[in-house]
Design a protein around this motif. Structure first.
Motif, PDB file in Angstrom:
ATOM      1  N   ASP A  90       0.797  -1.228   0.000  1.00  0.00           N
ATOM      2  CA  ASP A  90       0.000   0.000   0.000  1.00  0.00           C
ATOM      3  C   ASP A  90       0.829   1.277   0.000  1.00  0.00           C
ATOM      4  O   ASP A  90       0.271   2.371  -0.136  1.00  0.00           O
ATOM      5  N   ALA A  91       2.128   1.188   0.212  1.00  0.00           N
ATOM      6  CA  ALA A  91       2.933   2.403   0.326  1.00  0.00           C
ATOM      7  C   ALA A  91       4.386   2.095   0.010  1.00  0.00           C
ATOM      8  O   ALA A  91       4.835   0.949   0.097  1.00  0.00           O
ATOM      9  N   ARG A  92       5.131   3.165  -0.325  1.00  0.00           N
ATOM     10  CA  ARG A  92       6.542   3.012  -0.671  1.00  0.00           C
ATOM     11  C   ARG A  92       7.472   3.554   0.414  1.00  0.00           C
ATOM     12  O   ARG A  92       8.666   3.296   0.388  1.00  0.00           O
ATOM     13  N   GLU A 147       5.999   7.810   5.323  1.00  0.00           N
ATOM     14  CA  GLU A 147       4.990   8.865   5.261  1.00  0.00           C
ATOM     15  C   GLU A 147       3.726   8.388   4.556  1.00  0.00           C
ATOM     16  O   GLU A 147       2.602   8.610   5.024  1.00  0.00           O
ATOM     17  N   GLU A 148       3.911   7.728   3.438  1.00  0.00           N
ATOM     18  CA  GLU A 148       2.748   7.255   2.683  1.00  0.00           C
ATOM     19  C   GLU A 148       2.015   6.173   3.454  1.00  0.00           C
ATOM     20  O   GLU A 148       0.774   6.112   3.443  1.00  0.00           O
ATOM     21  N   ALA A 155      -2.853   4.538   6.254  1.00  0.00           N
ATOM     22  CA  ALA A 155      -3.498   3.927   7.419  1.00  0.00           C
ATOM     23  C   ALA A 155      -4.493   4.902   8.042  1.00  0.00           C
ATOM     24  O   ALA A 155      -5.560   4.507   8.517  1.00  0.00           O
ATOM     25  N   ASP A 156      -4.149   6.184   8.033  1.00  0.00           N
ATOM     26  CA  ASP A 156      -5.052   7.215   8.551  1.00  0.00           C
ATOM     27  C   ASP A 156      -6.313   7.306   7.698  1.00  0.00           C
ATOM     28  O   ASP A 156      -7.429   7.435   8.229  1.00  0.00           O
ATOM     29  N   HIS A 157      -6.161   7.243   6.367  1.00  0.00           N
ATOM     30  CA  HIS A 157      -7.339   7.254   5.482  1.00  0.00           C
ATOM     31  C   HIS A 157      -8.247   6.069   5.795  1.00  0.00           C
ATOM     32  O   HIS A 157      -9.484   6.212   5.850  1.00  0.00           O
ATOM     33  N   ALA A 158      -7.650   4.907   5.988  1.00  0.00           N
ATOM     34  CA  ALA A 158      -8.449   3.712   6.269  1.00  0.00           C
ATOM     35  C   ALA A 158      -9.177   3.852   7.608  1.00  0.00           C
ATOM     36  O   ALA A 158     -10.321   3.407   7.759  1.00  0.00           O
ATOM     37  N   MET A 159      -8.520   4.495   8.583  1.00  0.00           N
ATOM     38  CA  MET A 159      -9.167   4.699   9.880  1.00  0.00           C
ATOM     39  C   MET A 159     -10.390   5.595   9.737  1.00  0.00           C
ATOM     40  O   MET A 159     -11.443   5.337  10.335  1.00  0.00           O
ATOM     41  N   TYR A 160     -10.283   6.652   8.957  1.00  0.00           N
ATOM     42  CA  TYR A 160     -11.439   7.532   8.752  1.00  0.00           C
ATOM     43  C   TYR A 160     -12.565   6.804   8.040  1.00  0.00           C
ATOM     44  O   TYR A 160     -13.745   7.090   8.267  1.00  0.00           O
ATOM     45  N   ARG A 161     -12.220   5.870   7.176  1.00  0.00           N
ATOM     46  CA  ARG A 161     -13.271   5.075   6.533  1.00  0.00           C
ATOM     47  C   ARG A 161     -14.008   4.245   7.580  1.00  0.00           C
ATOM     48  O   ARG A 161     -15.237   4.105   7.522  1.00  0.00           O
TER      49      ARG A 161
END
Length: 875
Positions: free
Chosen positions: A582-584, A587-588, A593-599
């Protein structure tokens, strides 16, 4: 500004993190109070620089000892760069040490001489670098132990040594001078002309040698003169002394007449002489007839003797003034040690008499703790072997004072028999050792504070970031995977604001322990701040393992928290992102993970969500929505729709529920479920809720006047609104202002508010009801709480959730639940409103069950105010 004004500044900057903005205020803790007392009262200087670039170090904190030592004011120090405060030549030297500390990452120590308004200062300095997560040095924390007094004492000791040496030299010169005087006396007695006098006692006359005349400065020929020519010149204060000396000799009490006294020469000046003589002739009866003797001018010798005595007195006084004990230590050729001399300070330092130590050095050795005794002996052997200065610290155990620290400083020199002799002094350094230990503990706490959360003990954001980078590097090297769980506690802010920060802190500590218990020992649980936690799971090739850990955390957080004799209910929303899928980079990975938490939050909370590519776009939309929502009230974009509430006994509209809508700038009409969550998170819910109340009150007043009777409008109040500083008095004042009865407003609350019912919530609900407003519980029967809160609250209405009404006709369980709620409510003196009524069959069943009111699509959808007003006018 006083030195104590820097306390908060210091606590704010010791974290070692970047200082782009002041750190968020945290509640005071005992540790932080303890750390504040330490640095305000410590005798050593403590200071802190902010590192702003190469050779640019700016003072951000100094403790009171700094101002006391330098006589500088806070305005001359705080905010100033090092070159504005530290004078040359010290500046160039300290900059080299600062660079070395930053370059090596190690504490640097040195001795420093500086000139300040308070005078010249000599300090033993240490400087310790503090690095951020990226490895950049952000701060330098330093201490200065003032050794000016020690240096001064060493200089005084050296001066004492020089004075002693000069005294010894003077004594030698005096001895040599006395030897010459004695030689001259012998020569005089042999007729060499030394001041000889010949007293003819039977004739009462005296004759003098040429040397006597020279000594006395006589001119002419005083021979044949009476003794008065001599005795009349004796100093009046010495007459009695001279007479006694002669009487003792003549009485046979002394074998030789000898006396020292002052005499005035013929030239008028006074000299001191030593006179000696003996009887050389007696008569037949033994009476003295003749006495011959000499005088010696001892004026200069007397002065030297006085100077030597004063030198010894000064040396003795210096020995008493030096804070330590002066000593002489001898290491003999046979390997034994002896102490020929030690000053009176031995009483204070070792609780032993100097004579006892000089008689038996073993009694002092027994005072030294065993391990230090061995170390001190080895230091003496090394000093003797290389003829190098001795400097050592050791601990003693005293009968009265217990364990204390001492420091010995001495210089060796070869002994006559092949041994070694040390001259030096011993000082009490217990206070300094205590200060050093305090600073060491303080530095450890400072370093821990820089990497660990003070409340939960978990790694903080800086250490979490470092661990995440390490985990990703290992995954790169080993072709492994890393999973990052971003956890946010649901309803924590309600608990924190309603029950207080103490309860919130206890809940955070318990939540941290529960999360920690769900992961393996090698995984990292960190607290980023507030109610946000993260978990780094390494070696996570199995997706099922990641999901199992996340679910275990959710289950643990869903259990009630016993806090302050209350059972509190919260939950958690978890977002999960994986590297490298999901990330490189870190930071990404954190962002996703923060986006997924808001979902997870937007999907209803208390759940876990894996990151998907479209979540980033959703996060951007959420931020955009928040920016647009801020203009909703000032831009007059909000509207109220009204849904009628029907009295089932008369089938007439008797109330209405006000439902919020947002006329978006795009022209779309948005329902609350699309923006209320954002409003609650951002705090805009308070502004929006106040607008809803005032607008609903306006229409209630309008329709009450139109119908010539009170018309009640229900409004929904979010649990977050109970955190507002506004209270019932604000709303009641508005109702009084527009002359609307308080019973025309009904406030609907959810069971979610009652899960963590606090005294603050109870007080605000009581204030609403005491004003005359009524209260309803919305969506009754769907929450987690028990019925016990109905005993604590004065509720007016229960609203049956539409999920029960929907199955009322066809499902016996739903019908039983509905009928039970109605019966229970009536027994408690409450009215019942059924929501979501859509069919005549549902309406009939509710009426037969005794339900009081109903609302739903069977009667009307929510409509704009003008259309609802038409419905009221036509019924």
């Amino acid at each position: 500004m006083s030195p104590d004004d820097d306390t908060d500044s210091f606590q704010a900057h010791v974290s070692g993190g970047p200082r782009t903005s002041p750190p968020a205020a945290r509640p005071a803790t005992p540790q932080a109070d303890a750390i504040a007392i330490i640095y305000r009262n410590i005798e050593d200087v403590v200071y802190q620089y902010a590192v702003e670039g190469r050779d640019t170090f700016r003072f951000t904190y100094v403790n009171p000892a700094f101002y006391k030592a330098t006589q500088l004011t806070p305005e001359q120090v705080i905010g100033k760069t090092v070159d504005e405060v530290i004078p040359e030549p010290s500046l160039s030297m300290v900059l080299e040490h600062y660079r070395a500390a930053i370059r090596t990452g190690q504490t640097q120590r040195w001795e420093e001489h500086s000139d300040y308004p308070a005078g010249r200062k000599v300090g033993r300095v240490s400087i310790t670098p503090v690095f951020d997560a990226a490895g950049g040095c952000t701060d330098l924390v330093g201490t200065v132990h003032d050794i000016s007094d020690v240096i001064n004492r060493e200089e005084k000791l050296q001066q004492a040594h020089r004075a002693l040496e000069e005294a010894f030299a003077t004594q030698g010169r005096l001895a040599e001078s006395l030897r010459r005087e004695e030689e001259r006396l012998v020569l005089a007695l042999n007729g060499t002309g030394e001041g000889v006098w010949d007293w003819r006692m039977d004739e009462n006359s005296v004759t003098f040698s040429a040397k006597w005349k020279e000594i006395m400065g006589a001119s002419g020929n005083p021979d044949g003169a009476t003794p008065k020519i001599w005795t009349s010149r004796i100093h009046p204060d010495d007459n009695a002394h001279v007479r006694r000396c002669i009487e003792r000799y003549l009485a046979g009490n002394e074998p030789l007449y000898t006396c020292e006294y002052r005499i005035r020469r013929f030239t008028g000046d006074w000299i001191r002489v030593r006179s000696r003589g003996s009887i050389v002739a007696r008569d037949a009866q033994g009476q003295p007839l003749r006495m011959i003797g000499t005088i010696t001018d001892i004026t200069e010798a007397y002065r030297m003797r006085q100077a030597l005595e004063k030198s010894h007195e000064r040396l003795a006084q210096l020995a008493q003034q030096v804070p330590g004990a002066l000593f002489e230590l001898e290491h003999r050729a046979d390997g034994s040690f002896a102490c020929p001399f030690i000053s009176d300070m031995a009483h204070t330092l070792f609780e032993l008499a100097p004579s006892a130590i000089q008689a038996d050095l073993g009694c002092l050795a027994e005072r030294i703790v065993p391990q230090h005794r061995v170390r001190l002996r080895r230091a003496l052997e090394r000093s003797a072997a290389g003829m190098q200065p001795l400097r050592a610290e050791f601990q003693v155990e005293l009968p009265d004072d217990g364990h204390c620290w001492r420091e010995v400083i001495a210089t060796p020199s070869p002994g006559l028999d092949g041994g070694t002799i040390w001259y030096g002094f011993i000082d009490d350094i217990s206070s300094r050792k205590h200060s050093e230990e305090t600073i060491r503990q303080f530095t450890e706490k400072l370093e821990r504070r820089a990497h660990y959360d003070t409340l939960t003990g978990l790694p903080n954001r800086a250490l979490f970031r470092d661990r995440l980078e390490q985990a990703i590097r290992r995954a790169e090297d080993e072709l492994g995977e890393v999973a990052l769980l971003f956890i946010d506690l649901d309803r924590f802010k309600e608990v924190n604001d309603l029950l207080g920060h103490d309860a919130g802190d206890l809940l955070l500590v318990e939540a941290a322990q529960r999360i920690q218990a769900c992961v393996r020992k090698g995984d990292t649980v960190a607290r980023l701040g507030g109610d946000e936690f993260t978990v780094i799971l390494s070696e996570t090739r199995e997706l099922a393992h990641v999901e199992a850990v996340a679910q275990a955390i959710l289950d643990a957080l869903a259990q009630p928290f016993p806090i302050q004799q209350e059972l509190l209910y919260i939950a958690g929303s978890i977002g999960i992102a994986r590297y490298p899928e999901d990330a490189r980079d870190p930071e990404e990975l954190m962002r996703n993970a923060d986006h997924a938490m808001y979902r997870s939050k937007s999907a209803g909370r208390n759940q876990l969500t894996f990151f998907e590519a479209n979540m980033q776009a959703a996060a951007i939309r959420r931020l955009k929505l928040l920016a647009e929502l801020r203009n909703a009230v000032p831009g007059k974009q909000l509207e109220l729709y009204f849904q009628p509430i029907v009295d089932l006994s008369s089938n007439r509209i008797v109330k209405a529920e006000a439902l919020l809508r947002w006329r978006h700038a795009s022209g779309a009409l948005l329902s609350p479920d699309t923006f209320i969550g954002v409003a609650e998170e951002s705090g805009l819910i308070h502004e929006i809720g106040d607008w809803v109340f005032r607008t609903a009150a306006h229409y209630s007043k309008r329709w009450s006047d139109m119908l010539a009777r009170d018309f009640q409008v229900s409004i929904n109040k979010s649990p977050v609104q109970f955190q507002s500083q506004l209270d019932a008095a604000d709303w009641v004042a508005h109702l009084d202002e527009i002359r609307l009865g308080p019973r025309c407003i009904n406030v609907e609350i959810t069971e979610g508010l009652l899960l963590n019912l606090s005294d603050t919530v109870l007080a605000k609900l009581a204030a609403l009801q005491s004003s005359g407003m009524q209260v309803s519980i919305d969506d009754f029967g769907t929450g987690y709480s028990s019925m016990s809160y109905l005993k604590r609250l004065d509720i007016d209405y229960l609203k049956i959730d539409q999920s029960f009404v929907k199955e009322l006709v066809h499902d016996n369980f739903s019908r039983t639940i509905t009928e039970t709620i109605i019966v229970m409510a009536h027994k408690l003196g409450l009215k019942v409103i059924a929501e979501g009524v859509e069919t005549p069959e549902q309406c009939l069943a509710l009426s037969r069950a005794g339900c009081d009111y109903a609302q739903g699509y069977l009667f009307s959808r929510p409509v704009p105010a003008d259309l609802f007003e038409t419905m009221l006018a036509w019924q």
